[in-house]
Design a protein around this motif. Structure first.
Motif, PDB file in Angstrom:
ATOM      1  N   SER A   1      14.493 101.722  31.361  1.00 24.32           N
ATOM      2  CA  SER A   1      15.187 102.430  30.294  1.00 24.32           C
ATOM      3  C   SER A   1      16.638 101.943  30.235  1.00 24.32           C
ATOM      4  CB  SER A   1      15.148 103.924  30.560  1.00 24.32           C
ATOM      5  OG  SER A   1      16.015 104.231  31.630  1.00 24.32           O
ATOM      6  N   GLU A   2      17.320 102.326  29.174  1.00 23.40           N
ATOM      7  CA  GLU A   2      18.698 101.880  28.949  1.00 23.40           C
ATOM      8  C   GLU A   2      19.638 102.306  30.080  1.00 23.40           C
ATOM      9  OE1 GLU A   2      20.905 102.915  25.238  1.00 23.40           O
ATOM     10  OE2 GLU A   2      18.890 102.537  24.416  1.00 23.40           O
ATOM     11  N   LYS A   3      19.468 103.566  30.508  1.00 22.00           N
ATOM     12  CA  LYS A   3      20.372 104.135  31.508  1.00 22.00           C
ATOM     13  C   LYS A   3      20.106 103.584  32.903  1.00 22.00           C
ATOM     14  CE  LYS A   3      22.789 107.343  29.325  1.00 22.00           C
ATOM     15  NZ  LYS A   3      24.228 107.519  29.450  1.00 22.00           N
ATOM     16  N   GLU A   4      18.888 103.076  33.123  1.00 21.63           N
ATOM     17  CA  GLU A   4      18.459 102.726  34.473  1.00 21.63           C
ATOM     18  C   GLU A   4      19.433 101.780  35.170  1.00 21.63           C
ATOM     19  OE1 GLU A   4      16.332 103.869  36.455  1.00 21.63           O
ATOM     20  OE2 GLU A   4      16.411 102.348  38.015  1.00 21.63           O
ATOM     21  N   LEU A   5      19.816 100.706  34.474  1.00 17.99           N
ATOM     22  CA  LEU A   5      20.679  99.719  35.128  1.00 17.99           C
ATOM     23  C   LEU A   5      22.050 100.290  35.442  1.00 17.99           C
ATOM     24  CD1 LEU A   5      19.721  96.434  33.284  1.00 17.99           C
ATOM     25  CD2 LEU A   5      19.004  97.257  35.519  1.00 17.99           C
ATOM     26  N   GLU A   6      22.512 101.172  34.571  1.00 19.54           N
ATOM     27  CA  GLU A   6      23.816 101.774  34.799  1.00 19.54           C
ATOM     28  C   GLU A   6      23.808 102.604  36.085  1.00 19.54           C
ATOM     29  OE1 GLU A   6      25.205 104.108  31.498  1.00 19.54           O
ATOM     30  OE2 GLU A   6      26.634 105.118  32.835  1.00 19.54           O
TER      31      GLU A   6
ATOM     32  N   PHE B   1      11.526  97.363  54.671  1.00 21.43           N
ATOM     33  CA  PHE B   1      11.718  98.315  53.580  1.00 21.43           C
ATOM     34  C   PHE B   1      12.735  97.823  52.556  1.00 21.43           C
ATOM     35  CE2 PHE B   1      10.394 101.165  57.100  1.00 21.43           C
ATOM     36  CZ  PHE B   1       9.271 101.708  56.513  1.00 21.43           C
ATOM     37  N   TRP B   2      13.502  96.799  52.928  1.00 22.49           N
ATOM     38  CA  TRP B   2      14.653  96.424  52.094  1.00 22.49           C
ATOM     39  C   TRP B   2      14.258  96.008  50.685  1.00 22.49           C
ATOM     40  CZ3 TRP B   2      19.403  93.846  54.815  1.00 22.49           C
ATOM     41  CH2 TRP B   2      19.781  94.653  55.898  1.00 22.49           C
ATOM     42  N   LYS B   3      13.177  95.246  50.576  1.00 24.36           N
ATOM     43  CA  LYS B   3      12.883  94.673  49.256  1.00 24.36           C
ATOM     44  C   LYS B   3      12.520  95.730  48.220  1.00 24.36           C
ATOM     45  CE  LYS B   3       8.024  93.374  50.100  1.00 24.36           C
ATOM     46  NZ  LYS B   3       7.881  93.630  51.524  1.00 24.36           N
ATOM     47  N   ASP B   4      12.093  96.896  48.670  1.00 23.44           N
ATOM     48  CA  ASP B   4      11.736  97.938  47.711  1.00 23.44           C
ATOM     49  C   ASP B   4      12.878  98.912  47.417  1.00 23.44           C
ATOM     50  OD1 ASP B   4       9.192  96.925  47.405  1.00 23.44           O
ATOM     51  OD2 ASP B   4       8.386  98.093  49.073  1.00 23.44           O
ATOM     52  N   THR B   5      14.047  98.701  48.040  1.00 21.09           N
ATOM     53  CA  THR B   5      15.166  99.580  47.712  1.00 21.09           C
ATOM     54  C   THR B   5      16.051  98.892  46.682  1.00 21.09           C
ATOM     55  OG1 THR B   5      16.671  98.688  49.359  1.00 21.09           O
ATOM     56  CG2 THR B   5      15.210 100.445  50.084  1.00 21.09           C
ATOM     57  N   VAL B   6      16.928  99.665  46.082  1.00 21.29           N
ATOM     58  CA  VAL B   6      17.816  99.100  45.064  1.00 21.29           C
ATOM     59  C   VAL B   6      19.018  98.434  45.718  1.00 21.29           C
ATOM     60  CG1 VAL B   6      19.344  99.704  43.160  1.00 21.29           C
ATOM     61  CG2 VAL B   6      17.119 100.783  43.352  1.00 21.29           C
ATOM     62  N   GLU B   7      19.577  99.123  46.729  1.00 22.81           N
ATOM     63  CA  GLU B   7      20.875  98.714  47.239  1.00 22.81           C
ATOM     64  C   GLU B   7      20.794  97.571  48.246  1.00 22.81           C
ATOM     65  OE1 GLU B   7      19.362 101.517  47.694  1.00 22.81           O
ATOM     66  OE2 GLU B   7      19.247 101.987  49.825  1.00 22.81           O
ATOM     67  N   LEU B   8      19.641  97.377  48.890  1.00 20.84           N
ATOM     68  CA  LEU B   8      19.554  96.347  49.923  1.00 20.84           C
ATOM     69  C   LEU B   8      18.704  95.157  49.505  1.00 20.84           C
ATOM     70  CD1 LEU B   8      19.128  98.741  52.941  1.00 20.84           C
ATOM     71  CD2 LEU B   8      21.048  97.222  52.583  1.00 20.84           C
ATOM     72  N   SER B   9      18.059  95.241  48.342  1.00 17.62           N
ATOM     73  CA  SER B   9      17.137  94.175  47.964  1.00 17.62           C
ATOM     74  C   SER B   9      17.888  92.913  47.583  1.00 17.62           C
ATOM     75  CB  SER B   9      16.254  94.633  46.817  1.00 17.62           C
ATOM     76  OG  SER B   9      17.061  95.015  45.743  1.00 17.62           O
TER      77      SER B   9
ATOM     78  N   SER C   1      12.391 103.980  39.589  1.00 17.01           N
ATOM     79  CA  SER C   1      13.134 103.420  38.467  1.00 17.01           C
ATOM     80  C   SER C   1      12.615 104.105  37.218  1.00 17.01           C
ATOM     81  CB  SER C   1      12.874 101.927  38.317  1.00 17.01           C
ATOM     82  OG  SER C   1      12.942 101.318  39.564  1.00 17.01           O
ATOM     83  N   GLU C   2      13.532 104.375  36.292  1.00 16.73           N
ATOM     84  CA  GLU C   2      13.098 105.006  35.060  1.00 16.73           C
ATOM     85  C   GLU C   2      12.658 103.931  34.084  1.00 16.73           C
ATOM     86  OE1 GLU C   2      14.908 108.726  32.656  1.00 16.73           O
ATOM     87  OE2 GLU C   2      15.930 106.826  32.371  1.00 16.73           O
ATOM     88  N   LEU C   3      11.441 104.034  33.584  1.00 22.67           N
ATOM     89  CA  LEU C   3      10.939 103.049  32.623  1.00 22.67           C
ATOM     90  C   LEU C   3      11.314 103.477  31.207  1.00 22.67           C
ATOM     91  CD1 LEU C   3       7.392 102.390  34.104  1.00 22.67           C
ATOM     92  CD2 LEU C   3       9.546 101.255  34.627  1.00 22.67           C
ATOM     93  N   GLU C   4      11.061 102.582  30.271  1.00 28.06           N
ATOM     94  CA  GLU C   4      11.398 102.851  28.867  1.00 28.06           C
ATOM     95  C   GLU C   4      10.842 104.168  28.357  1.00 28.06           C
ATOM     96  OE1 GLU C   4      11.944  98.688  26.391  1.00 28.06           O
ATOM     97  OE2 GLU C   4       9.975  99.590  26.635  1.00 28.06           O
ATOM     98  N   ASN C   5       9.607 104.463  28.795  1.00 32.31           N
ATOM     99  CA  ASN C   5       8.971 105.686  28.304  1.00 32.31           C
ATOM    100  C   ASN C   5       9.322 106.924  29.130  1.00 32.31           C
ATOM    101  OD1 ASN C   5       7.664 104.929  30.573  1.00 32.31           O
ATOM    102  ND2 ASN C   5       5.720 104.458  29.583  1.00 32.31           N
ATOM    103  N   GLY C   6      10.349 106.811  29.998  1.00 34.19           N
ATOM    104  CA  GLY C   6      10.813 107.985  30.746  1.00 34.19           C
ATOM    105  C   GLY C   6      10.041 108.237  32.030  1.00 34.19           C
ATOM    106  N   VAL C   7       8.989 107.435  32.309  1.00 26.09           N
ATOM    107  CA  VAL C   7       8.218 107.618  33.534  1.00 26.09           C
ATOM    108  C   VAL C   7       8.999 107.050  34.722  1.00 26.09           C
ATOM    109  CG1 VAL C   7       6.113 106.899  34.735  1.00 26.09           C
ATOM    110  CG2 VAL C   7       6.022 107.563  32.337  1.00 26.09           C
TER     111      VAL C   7
END
Lengths: 268, 444
Positions: free
Chosen positions: A216-221, A252-260, A146-152
């Motif tokens: 970051s702003e774009k992350e959720l999109e 593994f599901w809880k750590d993915t975006v699409e299956l969590s 996931s992209e954090l606010e500071n770009g990491v």
């Protein structure tokens, strides 16, 4: 009989191998353990091994020279495995590593030592090594940044085995110009990678839990786009949840975006 | 056809990934390329699956069409110009941004770009070329790219694209020229096989170039693949695997994919499939495909004109073994690698392990189990140091009866799916496959 109790990591076990060999008690009279025993036995001398980088380095060098890079790599992978989750009650990891090395050094061609699968301890090393390999290969795909606010880029994983060294190599090669952090929440260790540099593994027990939730702003999109893609790529007439679960195990599901199952809640 | 103006990126992604989902290939395998230290991405020869969709299929690449505004009218395709589905087109920049952002987050292994035919085949190919040119050279993307070559496009464009992509594919669509003519009037055998041959000779030529100049650009380094629809037309399994075999032998394809036909267009030219798509048939074809590629089998050994379809009840390898009991039993400690490969229950990996492990010590059944041999299938066909595991008979009916007790012969997902409801398990049907119904009565 002498029992060497090693620390459960590569340096610890390699130092144990070094000490056991140097003790000259005879291979038959020696046993290695990767953790303190539950019950101490009578007529058994226990020796606690203190990890020593020099000794471990020497063992690693011998392995590479005499048994080859590949055997060295597979033995390291076996040491990173969690023996409690890989067939409970199997032979002790450190002892198997020791005996495999002894066998390998006695052979004319030591590079073939891991082919002697008929030997129970070699088979155990093979099995442990495969456990780490399989799980790290899974995580090369299932890990999500996931992209954090500071770009990491930040990822959390909950692996059974210590797969961080394998992941570190892979992602450093793949994303050389990114700053990223992979956090193993079970062991509280993290890979830290700075753009253009090599990675390092550090203790992350004091990780700031707030920063890693500020995306970051774009992350959720992009998460939403990814989930939309994930949903529309499935063919309804072929729906097969059992097969899906067999291919990507639930843990593994809880750590993915699409299956969590959390992506819908987070969308404002 | 209705074309909607001003769609959001989300709408386009929904439409164009939905339109691409019937393309089977989603593999990222075939090439090892480490990162270049500057751009983004590397590739691994075994490929990496990033997730699995609700149908259990691997999602490895961002699989999208560039556009679904198609001028062709292939009867089986939901994007043909007569269907009423929402239409959309990406711009090259949108595809690049999506790929880069998904890749960074480790959602995908790369891009799979296919397309409907917009204006003309060459025009479409040009758009695809521009997209991956941008991706490689402006965004410095070094991950996996699989593109479709559009049948009938300018060969020069296909060649230029080949130097940027890792894998290219041209879909066979249907196993025979006759079916193709009936269902896909805008395509022909020639427009499909010509570019396929071109890519093949490009790959061969490139092998020499790369050997001569290390820095020479690679042409389609992960090879080419293709796909056939199964069950839309009356071809037999024998015809299908014969076609696959000749593609492997004459065109050096890396993979042939089979896709169980799903009637999405409800066209009168196509069969209605009340029992759902022929998934078990597809499964058997994939099993046979593996036998062709990794187990040194020939198509003619598996099937023939007189036995044109696969046994529904047994996998092709067991089926072959039962008809060739003269090769068995095989002695594990002595048989060569190729003989071991033919034993049901021994796969390529375990055969390799047996060959190396027996150099150190004699193997017995316990060792085989540890090595990964599936003994419940293998035990009828092997001996260890001259002894069989149990007192079993080397007799077709006896072994068949026992093998069929093994539930994995028909994987769970098919046993409980609609396919079974076609009353496969009646006695007559068993007899079709040479199975003695009386002996198998316990199973019915």
């Amino acid at each position: 009989m002498y029992t060497f109790i090693c620390e459960n990591n590569i340096d610890g076990i390699f130092t144990g191998v070094y000490d056991a060999w140097a003790s000259r008690y005879g291979h038959k009279n020696i046993r290695l353990l990767s953790q303190p025993p539950a019950n101490y036995e009578l007529f058994q001398e226990y020796i606690t091994v203190i990890p020593d980088c020099n000794k471990s380095e020497k063992v690693a060098r011998t392995l590479k020279n005499r048994l080859g890079e590949e055997v060295h790599y597979l033995i390291c992978q076996a040491i990173l495995a969690n023996e409690l989750t890989t067939r409970k009650g199997g032979l002790d990891k450190a002892d198997c590593v020791y005996r495999t090395i002894v066998l390998g050094l006695a052979m004319n061609d030591g590079t073939k030592v891991l082919q002697a699968l008929g030997e129970p301890y070699v088979h155990r090393v093979f099995e442990l090594s495969r456990a780490t390999e399989a799980e790290s290969h899974h995580l090369l795909g299932f890990l999500r940044f996931s992209e954090l606010e500071n770009g990491v880029l930040f990822a959390t994983i909950h692996p059974k085995n210590n797969v961080l060294p394998v992941l570190g190599e892979h992602f450093t090669d793949r994303l050389p110009m990114e700053n990223f952090l992979i956090y193993d929440e079970v062991r509280r260790l993290a890979i830290i990678h700075k753009a253009g540099k090599h990675y390092l593994i550090a203790d992350a027990s004091t990780l700031n839990q707030d920063i890693i939730k500020r995306y970051s702003e774009k992350e959720l999109e992009y998460r939403r786009l990814w989930c939309a893609f994930f949903d529309s790529i499935a063919i309804d007439t072929r729906k097969n949840p059992a097969l899906q679960q067999q291919n990507i195990p639930k843990r593994f599901w809880k750590d993915t975006v699409e299956l969590s199952g959390t992506h819908n809640e987070k969308i404002p | 056809m209705h074309i909607t103006e001003s769609l959001s990126l989300m709408d386009k992604l929904n439409i164009l990934s939905d339109a691409a989902k019937y393309d089977v290939a989603c593999t990222s395998s075939g090439i090892d390329r480490s990162g270049n230290g500057k751009g983004m991405g590397n590739t691994l020869a075994p490929g990496i699956c990033h997730t699995f969709s609700a149908d259990g299929r691997c999602v490895s690449l961002l699989k999208i069409l560039f556009t679904n505004e198609c001028i062709f009218r292939c009867a089986y395709c939901q994007n043909n110009c007569n269907t009423d589905v929402p239409r959309a087109s990406f711009t090259p920049d949108e595809v690049c941004t999506l790929t880069m952002e998904f890749y960074r987050r480790n959602y995908i292994e790369g891009l799979f770009l296919s397309s409907g035919i917009l204006v003309s085949p060459s025009y479409t190919m040009e758009l695809i070329y521009q997209t991956i040119y941008k991706l490689r050279n402006i965004h410095r993307f070094n991950g996996y790219i699989h593109v479709k070559a559009i049948p009938g496009a300018d060969p020069l464009l296909i060649e230029k694209t080949g130097f940027l992509a890792d894998r290219m594919s041209i879909n066979m669509e249907l196993p025979t020229a006759q079916s193709l003519r009936a269902l896909a009037p805008n395509k022909s055998r020639t427009t499909i096989l010509k570019p396929m041959r071109m890519i093949q000779s490009g790959i061969t030529q490139n092998r020499y170039d790369v050997a001569l100049y290390r820095q020479a650009p690679h042409f389609v380094p992960a090879g080419q693949s293709t796909q056939m629809i199964i069950g839309a037309t009356p071809e037999s399994d024998y015809q299908v695997i014969k076609v696959a075999e000749s593609l492997y032998q004459n065109f050096e394809l890396k993979r042939v994919f089979y896709s169980a036909f799903i009637n999405v267009t409800h066209s009168s030219q196509l069969p209605a499939l009340p029992g759902g798509p022929p998934l078990l048939r597809e499964h058997r074809l994939y099993q046979a495909d593996w036998l062709l590629r990794y187990y040194h089998f020939q198509a003619d050994e598996l099937l023939s004109e007189t036995r044109p379809d696969f046994n529904v009840f047994l996998d092709p390898k067991c089926d072959w073994a039962l008809r060739h009991l003269e090769y068995f039993p095989v002695e594990i400690n002595r048989a060569d690698y190729k003989t071991l490969l033919r034993v049901p229950g021994i796969g390529a990996k375990s055969a390799k392990r047996i060959v190396t492990a027996r150099r150190m010590n004699r193997l017995d059944f316990a060792d085989l189990k540890k090595i990964g041999v599936v003994l419940k299938r293998a035990l009828y066909f092997i001996t260890c140091s001259g002894k069989m595991m149990y007192n079993t008979k080397l007799e077709e009916d006896y072994i068949c009866q026992n093998l069929m007790r093994d539930k994995t012969q028909i994987p769970k997902e098919f046993r409980h799916s609609g396919y079974e409801q076609l009353s496969l398990f009646d006695a007559e049907h068993l007899a079709d496959f040479g199975i003695n119904a009386n002996k198998c009565s316990s199973l019915l």
